[in-house]
Design a protein around this motif. Sequence first.
Motif, PDB file in Angstrom:
ATOM      1  N   MET A   1       0.841  -1.197   0.000  1.00  9.43           N
ATOM      2  CA  MET A   1       0.000   0.000   0.000  1.00  9.43           C
ATOM      3  C   MET A   1       0.869   1.236   0.000  1.00  9.43           C
ATOM      4  SD  MET A   1      -3.285  -0.459  -0.039  1.00  9.43           S
ATOM      5  CE  MET A   1      -3.876   1.069   0.666  1.00  9.43           C
ATOM      6  N   THR A   2       0.540   2.187  -0.858  1.00 11.96           N
ATOM      7  CA  THR A   2       1.216   3.475  -0.834  1.00 11.96           C
ATOM      8  C   THR A   2       0.564   4.352   0.213  1.00 11.96           C
ATOM      9  OG1 THR A   2      -0.275   4.291  -2.566  1.00 11.96           O
ATOM     10  CG2 THR A   2       1.804   3.297  -3.278  1.00 11.96           C
ATOM     11  N   ALA A   3       1.286   5.410   0.619  1.00 12.04           N
ATOM     12  CA  ALA A   3       0.748   6.329   1.613  1.00 12.04           C
ATOM     13  C   ALA A   3      -0.503   6.994   1.061  1.00 12.04           C
ATOM     14  CB  ALA A   3       1.805   7.365   1.965  1.00 12.04           C
ATOM     15  N   MET A   4      -1.459   7.236   1.964  1.00 13.85           N
ATOM     16  CA  MET A   4      -2.672   7.902   1.531  1.00 13.85           C
ATOM     17  C   MET A   4      -3.032   9.007   2.505  1.00 13.85           C
ATOM     18  SD  MET A   4      -5.762   5.183   2.413  1.00 13.85           S
ATOM     19  CE  MET A   4      -5.076   3.902   1.373  1.00 13.85           C
ATOM     20  N   GLU A   5      -3.898   9.875   2.063  1.00 16.01           N
ATOM     21  CA  GLU A   5      -4.341  10.983   2.889  1.00 16.01           C
ATOM     22  C   GLU A   5      -5.058  10.455   4.130  1.00 16.01           C
ATOM     23  OE1 GLU A   5      -7.426  14.793   2.480  1.00 16.01           O
ATOM     24  OE2 GLU A   5      -6.840  13.613   0.717  1.00 16.01           O
ATOM     25  N   MET A   6      -4.915  11.171   5.229  1.00 14.64           N
ATOM     26  CA  MET A   6      -5.568  10.805   6.473  1.00 14.64           C
ATOM     27  C   MET A   6      -6.545  11.899   6.881  1.00 14.64           C
ATOM     28  SD  MET A   6      -4.028   7.894   7.040  1.00 14.64           S
ATOM     29  CE  MET A   6      -4.383   7.433   8.746  1.00 14.64           C
ATOM     30  N   ARG A   7      -7.529  11.535   7.689  1.00 16.74           N
ATOM     31  CA  ARG A   7      -8.431  12.510   8.287  1.00 16.74           C
ATOM     32  C   ARG A   7      -8.811  12.027   9.677  1.00 16.74           C
ATOM     33  NH1 ARG A   7     -14.653  11.829   6.354  1.00 16.74           N
ATOM     34  NH2 ARG A   7     -14.676   9.586   6.005  1.00 16.74           N
ATOM     35  N   ILE A   8      -9.406  12.896  10.450  1.00 21.59           N
ATOM     36  CA  ILE A   8      -9.795  12.564  11.809  1.00 21.59           C
ATOM     37  C   ILE A   8     -11.302  12.314  11.859  1.00 21.59           C
ATOM     38  CG2 ILE A   8      -9.868  13.328  14.207  1.00 21.59           C
ATOM     39  CD1 ILE A   8      -7.069  12.801  13.151  1.00 21.59           C
ATOM     40  N   VAL A   9     -11.677  11.148  12.375  1.00 25.39           N
ATOM     41  CA  VAL A   9     -13.087  10.802  12.578  1.00 25.39           C
ATOM     42  C   VAL A   9     -13.230  10.362  14.030  1.00 25.39           C
ATOM     43  CG1 VAL A   9     -14.992   9.285  11.929  1.00 25.39           C
ATOM     44  CG2 VAL A   9     -13.377  10.075  10.177  1.00 25.39           C
ATOM     45  N   ALA A  10     -14.061  11.045  14.776  1.00 22.31           N
ATOM     46  CA  ALA A  10     -14.280  10.728  16.199  1.00 22.31           C
ATOM     47  C   ALA A  10     -12.968  10.655  16.968  1.00 22.31           C
ATOM     48  CB  ALA A  10     -15.068   9.430  16.347  1.00 22.31           C
ATOM     49  N   GLY A  11     -12.037  11.516  16.594  1.00 22.49           N
ATOM     50  CA  GLY A  11     -10.759  11.565  17.288  1.00 22.49           C
ATOM     51  C   GLY A  11      -9.738  10.553  16.824  1.00 22.49           C
ATOM     52  N   ILE A  12     -10.086   9.712  15.863  1.00 27.81           N
ATOM     53  CA  ILE A  12      -9.188   8.662  15.359  1.00 27.81           C
ATOM     54  C   ILE A  12      -8.689   9.046  13.974  1.00 27.81           C
ATOM     55  CG2 ILE A  12      -8.934   6.213  14.842  1.00 27.81           C
ATOM     56  CD1 ILE A  12      -9.546   6.843  17.792  1.00 27.81           C
ATOM     57  N   SER A  13      -7.402   8.923  13.743  1.00 23.91           N
ATOM     58  CA  SER A  13      -6.824   9.191  12.431  1.00 23.91           C
ATOM     59  C   SER A  13      -7.035   7.984  11.529  1.00 23.91           C
ATOM     60  CB  SER A  13      -5.321   9.492  12.574  1.00 23.91           C
ATOM     61  OG  SER A  13      -4.741   9.731  11.308  1.00 23.91           O
ATOM     62  N   VAL A  14      -7.799   8.183  10.456  1.00 21.79           N
ATOM     63  CA  VAL A  14      -8.142   7.079   9.561  1.00 21.79           C
ATOM     64  C   VAL A  14      -7.746   7.428   8.127  1.00 21.79           C
ATOM     65  CG1 VAL A  14     -10.058   6.269  10.987  1.00 21.79           C
ATOM     66  CG2 VAL A  14     -10.491   7.956   9.195  1.00 21.79           C
ATOM     67  N   PRO A  15      -7.500   6.412   7.303  1.00 24.23           N
ATOM     68  CA  PRO A  15      -7.179   6.673   5.897  1.00 24.23           C
ATOM     69  C   PRO A  15      -8.382   7.242   5.161  1.00 24.23           C
ATOM     70  CG  PRO A  15      -7.486   4.330   6.270  1.00 24.23           C
ATOM     71  CD  PRO A  15      -7.490   4.975   7.620  1.00 24.23           C
ATOM     72  N   HIS A  16      -8.086   8.065   4.186  1.00 25.33           N
ATOM     73  CA  HIS A  16      -9.155   8.769   3.474  1.00 25.33           C
ATOM     74  C   HIS A  16      -8.841   8.768   1.989  1.00 25.33           C
ATOM     75  CE1 HIS A  16     -12.067  11.746   2.329  1.00 25.33           C
ATOM     76  NE2 HIS A  16     -11.156  12.672   2.072  1.00 25.33           N
ATOM     77  N   ASN A  17      -9.669   8.099   1.204  1.00 27.08           N
ATOM     78  CA  ASN A  17      -9.560   8.192  -0.250  1.00 27.08           C
ATOM     79  C   ASN A  17     -10.923   7.910  -0.869  1.00 27.08           C
ATOM     80  OD1 ASN A  17      -9.941   5.400  -0.285  1.00 27.08           O
ATOM     81  ND2 ASN A  17      -7.815   4.911  -0.820  1.00 27.08           N
ATOM     82  N   ARG A  18     -10.970   7.928  -2.177  1.00 29.35           N
ATOM     83  CA  ARG A  18     -12.240   7.807  -2.877  1.00 29.35           C
ATOM     84  C   ARG A  18     -12.900   6.458  -2.620  1.00 29.35           C
ATOM     85  NH1 ARG A  18     -12.880   9.155  -9.337  1.00 29.35           N
ATOM     86  NH2 ARG A  18     -15.162   8.994  -9.465  1.00 29.35           N
ATOM     87  N   LEU A  19     -12.124   5.382  -2.584  1.00 29.43           N
ATOM     88  CA  LEU A  19     -12.686   4.045  -2.389  1.00 29.43           C
ATOM     89  C   LEU A  19     -13.302   3.914  -0.994  1.00 29.43           C
ATOM     90  CD1 LEU A  19     -13.212   1.135  -3.195  1.00 29.43           C
ATOM     91  CD2 LEU A  19     -10.843   0.595  -2.551  1.00 29.43           C
ATOM     92  N   ILE A  20     -12.590   4.370   0.023  1.00 26.64           N
ATOM     93  CA  ILE A  20     -13.128   4.276   1.377  1.00 26.64           C
ATOM     94  C   ILE A  20     -14.361   5.160   1.520  1.00 26.64           C
ATOM     95  CG2 ILE A  20     -12.636   4.762   3.813  1.00 26.64           C
ATOM     96  CD1 ILE A  20      -9.740   3.884   3.240  1.00 26.64           C
ATOM     97  N   ASP A  21     -14.343   6.333   0.901  1.00 25.80           N
ATOM     98  CA  ASP A  21     -15.537   7.185   0.924  1.00 25.80           C
ATOM     99  C   ASP A  21     -16.729   6.476   0.279  1.00 25.80           C
ATOM    100  OD1 ASP A  21     -14.290   9.233   2.235  1.00 25.80           O
ATOM    101  OD2 ASP A  21     -14.015  10.500   0.471  1.00 25.80           O
ATOM    102  N   ARG A  22     -16.484   5.761  -0.810  1.00 21.54           N
ATOM    103  CA  ARG A  22     -17.558   5.012  -1.477  1.00 21.54           C
ATOM    104  C   ARG A  22     -18.100   3.925  -0.570  1.00 21.54           C
ATOM    105  NH1 ARG A  22     -15.698   2.531  -6.885  1.00 21.54           N
ATOM    106  NH2 ARG A  22     -17.752   1.580  -6.648  1.00 21.54           N
ATOM    107  N   ALA A  23     -17.213   3.250   0.144  1.00 19.55           N
ATOM    108  CA  ALA A  23     -17.662   2.194   1.060  1.00 19.55           C
ATOM    109  C   ALA A  23     -18.502   2.779   2.191  1.00 19.55           C
ATOM    110  CB  ALA A  23     -16.454   1.442   1.625  1.00 19.55           C
ATOM    111  N   ILE A  24     -18.091   3.924   2.723  1.00 19.82           N
ATOM    112  CA  ILE A  24     -18.870   4.572   3.778  1.00 19.82           C
ATOM    113  C   ILE A  24     -20.236   4.989   3.250  1.00 19.82           C
ATOM    114  CG2 ILE A  24     -19.006   6.606   5.270  1.00 19.82           C
ATOM    115  CD1 ILE A  24     -15.934   6.465   5.497  1.00 19.82           C
ATOM    116  N   GLU A  25     -20.259   5.562   2.068  1.00 18.17           N
ATOM    117  CA  GLU A  25     -21.528   5.994   1.484  1.00 18.17           C
ATOM    118  C   GLU A  25     -22.443   4.802   1.223  1.00 18.17           C
ATOM    119  OE1 GLU A  25     -24.273   8.847   0.057  1.00 18.17           O
ATOM    120  OE2 GLU A  25     -22.423   9.024   1.227  1.00 18.17           O
ATOM    121  N   HIS A  26     -21.867   3.716   0.719  1.00 13.44           N
ATOM    122  CA  HIS A  26     -22.650   2.500   0.475  1.00 13.44           C
ATOM    123  C   HIS A  26     -23.224   1.965   1.782  1.00 13.44           C
ATOM    124  CE1 HIS A  26     -23.979  -1.121  -1.494  1.00 13.44           C
ATOM    125  NE2 HIS A  26     -23.185  -1.894  -0.766  1.00 13.44           N
TER     126      HIS A  26
END
Length: 215
Positions: free
Chosen positions: A1-26
């Motif tokens: 895995m290459t490095a990816m952008e991170m964001r904070i959700v409920a105080g936890i640093s989680v990976p953030h990209n288009r695929l994970i966003d799609r999974a959350i939306e689904h």
Amino acid sequence: MTAMEMRIVAGISVPHNRLIDRAIEHAHHAYEPYLFNHVMRSWLFAVKLAELQNIAHDAEVLAIGALLHDITLNDRFAGPRRFEVEAADLARDFATEAGLNGRRAQLIWDSVALNSTPSIGLYKEAEVALCTTGICFDVVGLKYSFIPSSDVRAIVAEFPRLGMKRKMTSCFCHIAKTQPETTYDNFVRDFGERFVPGYTVPSSVDLVAGAPFDE
């Protein structure tokens, strides 16, 4: 895995990209609110446990496995296989359609299919083991002392439980009542035996004794 952008959700640093966003939306569209919150918490707990224990893993595989692991847990479930296996097929389809290769898609399948079988899942690949642990942390408190209580409170505040114990029990009882043949060799059997009148299961002793061989 290459490095990816991170964001904070409920105080936890989680990976953030288009695929994970799609999974959350689904997941957001597929689940009842309490189950969406459950899968989000399961993912966040898994990510935090990986961080605390310095466990290298495929972040996309872990996210998709955790977010989609209960996709068939509802009052519409009709089998014919156990709900975890039906969900695993759907999660693998999601991954394959998103372009993940066969091994990564299979890890997602294993994560979902084994999510309620920690006696196996905890000893699989890192992604499967982390997914299993995050889910079991939220459902039964597995490794509850590993994550600081302040982090647990922040996650639950952001994604409230919304009566999960009662609602999840209702789903398991529905499966035991309407699709009992999918429950004989998994934990749903316990809910059938405790809560569903008339629920009966075949005995493994009888199955072995009745095998079509002389000895």
